[in-house]
Design a protein around this motif. Sequence first.
Motif, short mmCIF file in Angstrom:
data_model
loop_
_atom_site.label_atom_id
_atom_site.label_comp_id
_atom_site.label_asym_id
_atom_site.label_seq_id
_atom_site.Cartn_x
_atom_site.Cartn_y
_atom_site.Cartn_z
N ILE A 173 0.85 -1.18 0.00
CA ILE A 173 0.00 0.00 0.00
C ILE A 173 0.89 1.23 0.00
O ILE A 173 1.81 1.33 0.82
N PRO A 174 0.70 2.18 -0.92
CA PRO A 174 1.52 3.41 -0.90
C PRO A 174 1.48 4.06 0.48
O PRO A 174 0.44 4.08 1.14
N ALA A 175 2.59 4.64 0.89
CA ALA A 175 2.74 5.15 2.25
C ALA A 175 1.71 6.22 2.59
O ALA A 175 1.16 6.25 3.70
N ASP A 176 1.41 7.12 1.64
CA ASP A 176 0.47 8.19 1.95
C ASP A 176 -0.95 7.66 2.15
O ASP A 176 -1.71 8.16 2.99
N ILE A 177 -1.29 6.61 1.38
CA ILE A 177 -2.63 6.04 1.54
C ILE A 177 -2.70 5.21 2.81
O ILE A 177 -3.72 5.22 3.52
N ALA A 178 -1.62 4.52 3.14
CA ALA A 178 -1.59 3.78 4.40
C ALA A 178 -1.79 4.73 5.58
O ALA A 178 -2.49 4.41 6.55
N ALA A 179 -1.18 5.92 5.48
CA ALA A 179 -1.36 6.92 6.54
C ALA A 179 -2.80 7.40 6.61
O ALA A 179 -3.34 7.62 7.71
N ALA A 180 -3.44 7.52 5.44
CA ALA A 180 -4.85 7.93 5.42
C ALA A 180 -5.73 6.85 6.06
O ALA A 180 -6.68 7.17 6.78
N PHE A 181 -5.41 5.59 5.80
CA PHE A 181 -6.15 4.51 6.45
C PHE A 181 -6.02 4.61 7.97
O PHE A 181 -7.00 4.46 8.71
N GLN A 182 -4.79 4.88 8.42
CA GLN A 182 -4.55 4.96 9.86
C GLN A 182 -5.31 6.13 10.48
O GLN A 182 -5.93 5.99 11.54
N ARG A 183 -5.29 7.29 9.82
CA ARG A 183 -6.01 8.46 10.33
C ARG A 183 -7.51 8.21 10.40
O ARG A 183 -8.20 8.72 11.28
N SER A 184 -8.00 7.42 9.46
CA SER A 184 -9.44 7.17 9.37
C SER A 184 -9.87 5.91 10.13
O SER A 184 -11.03 5.51 10.04
N ASN A 185 -8.92 5.32 10.85
CA ASN A 185 -9.21 4.10 11.62
C ASN A 185 -9.76 2.98 10.73
O ASN A 185 -10.72 2.30 11.07
N ILE A 186 -9.15 2.83 9.55
CA ILE A 186 -9.50 1.75 8.63
C ILE A 186 -8.43 0.68 8.75
O ILE A 186 -7.24 0.95 8.50
N SER A 187 -8.81 -0.52 9.11
CA SER A 187 -7.85 -1.60 9.25
C SER A 187 -7.76 -2.40 7.96
O SER A 187 -8.69 -2.41 7.15
N VAL A 188 -6.62 -3.05 7.78
CA VAL A 188 -6.36 -3.80 6.55
C VAL A 188 -6.43 -5.30 6.85
O VAL A 188 -5.83 -5.78 7.82
N ILE A 189 -7.18 -6.02 6.02
CA ILE A 189 -7.25 -7.47 6.06
C ILE A 189 -6.75 -7.98 4.72
O ILE A 189 -6.99 -7.36 3.68
N ARG A 190 -6.02 -9.07 4.72
CA ARG A 190 -5.44 -9.60 3.49
C ARG A 190 -6.12 -10.90 3.09
O ARG A 190 -6.55 -11.69 3.93
N PHE A 191 -6.17 -11.12 1.77
CA PHE A 191 -6.64 -12.41 1.27
C PHE A 191 -5.59 -13.01 0.33
O PHE A 191 -4.78 -12.29 -0.25
N ASN A 192 -5.63 -14.30 0.18
CA ASN A 192 -4.73 -15.01 -0.72
C ASN A 192 -5.52 -16.11 -1.40
O ASN A 192 -6.33 -16.79 -0.76
N ILE A 193 -5.30 -16.29 -2.69
CA ILE A 193 -5.98 -17.33 -3.45
C ILE A 193 -4.97 -18.38 -3.87
O ILE A 193 -3.95 -18.06 -4.50
N ALA A 194 -5.23 -19.61 -3.53
CA ALA A 194 -4.40 -20.74 -3.94
C ALA A 194 -5.33 -21.81 -4.49
O ALA A 194 -6.04 -22.49 -3.74
N GLY A 195 -5.32 -21.93 -5.82
CA GLY A 195 -6.25 -22.88 -6.44
C GLY A 195 -7.68 -22.43 -6.23
O GLY A 195 -8.05 -21.30 -6.55
N ASN A 196 -8.50 -23.31 -5.65
CA ASN A 196 -9.89 -22.98 -5.39
C ASN A 196 -10.10 -22.42 -4.00
O ASN A 196 -11.23 -22.07 -3.62
N GLU A 197 -9.03 -22.31 -3.22
CA GLU A 197 -9.14 -21.88 -1.83
C GLU A 197 -8.81 -20.40 -1.67
O GLU A 197 -7.83 -19.89 -2.24
N VAL A 198 -9.64 -19.70 -0.91
CA VAL A 198 -9.39 -18.32 -0.54
C VAL A 198 -9.12 -18.27 0.95
O VAL A 198 -9.95 -18.71 1.74
N ALA A 199 -7.98 -17.74 1.33
CA ALA A 199 -7.61 -17.62 2.73
C ALA A 199 -7.65 -16.18 3.17
O ALA A 199 -7.19 -15.29 2.44
#
Length: 336
Positions: A306-332
């Motif tokens: 995530i670009p640093a300035d946008i990451a800072a905007a997320f932090q100021r706005s109390n927006i947390s980041v969740i990650r996903f990963n796709i491996a084959g048919n599975e989404v984690a």
Amino acid sequence: MLIQIESRGGKDEAQRMFEQSLRSSWSDREIRRISWRPSGVDLRINHNGRFWFGSRHPSPSNESIVQRYWTPFGEYRESGSLGITVETNVPTDTNSRRVSAFFARDALSGATLLMHDGGVGGGQPGIGRSAFLAKTGARPLEVATSKNGPRLGLVVTRIDSPKVGANVARFVQQVIDFKAAVRNGATASTEFQQIEQSYKDYYAEFSGRSKRARIDALEYVSRHGDIVAALHEWRRPSLRPGDRTVKNRYIDLGVLKERRLIELYEVKPTCERSELYSALGQLMVYDRYADGTCKRHIVLPAGETIPADIAAAFQRSNISVIRFNIAGNEVAIAAG
């Protein structure tokens, strides 16, 4: 979504329609001497009393350059030779990005657009794409292509627009004003150089995206429903009594408590700026309470920065980041 017109037949038809439309708007005609260093040519032009344009279809005789439609524009005057301000040349037999203009089709409306990547020429220091975009504040759009990933371009005009003459005139005037600013030293300030550098960084970021990343983004878009479903399954075990999940055409996933939205999740396929800006806006709009009681989350692919300035905007706005990963048919799903 904009898609570049790449076939010779498609470009021939678009060029013909563009010339016909602009000639109808700029209806005065004459033959004039068009000059550039160290040469010039007599050319039939059309003009509106303020701006002129001409066109010449490619000749196969010169194999040292990319074959193209030559379409120069400039300021009109009644006597003397005419100089070229900008050209909207489109390559014919290739789709070379060495040539700044191209045609694109809007997939939704079917409209055909004349695009320009901002690479205006001028033969003097300070004139170039990043400086032109910085001076005008123009925002290029992403155009899909069949090879080498998407391309960025500015919309000059819809080729069949009733305002085609005014649209083209506006673009030519922007180039005139930009070149005048360079000559007058207005682009030499530290502030302007910082703005120009931001455009250079943006193009470098855009051009540097790997083919693999673009393919992944397409897969993530097609698997959007699977990602939301996995997110739901990830969140469901920790729901409290009385809480329930919701989704609609605007909200990827939300959690309601007594009819009040207490959690909001927005899924995006990439960490590109356009997607992150969109996510910020959506999370702000659909958090109706704006009192800090709704927890906001953006769900992004693992491994992308995530670009640093946008990451800072997320932090100021109390927006947390969740990650996903796709491996084959599975989404984690995993917390960021």
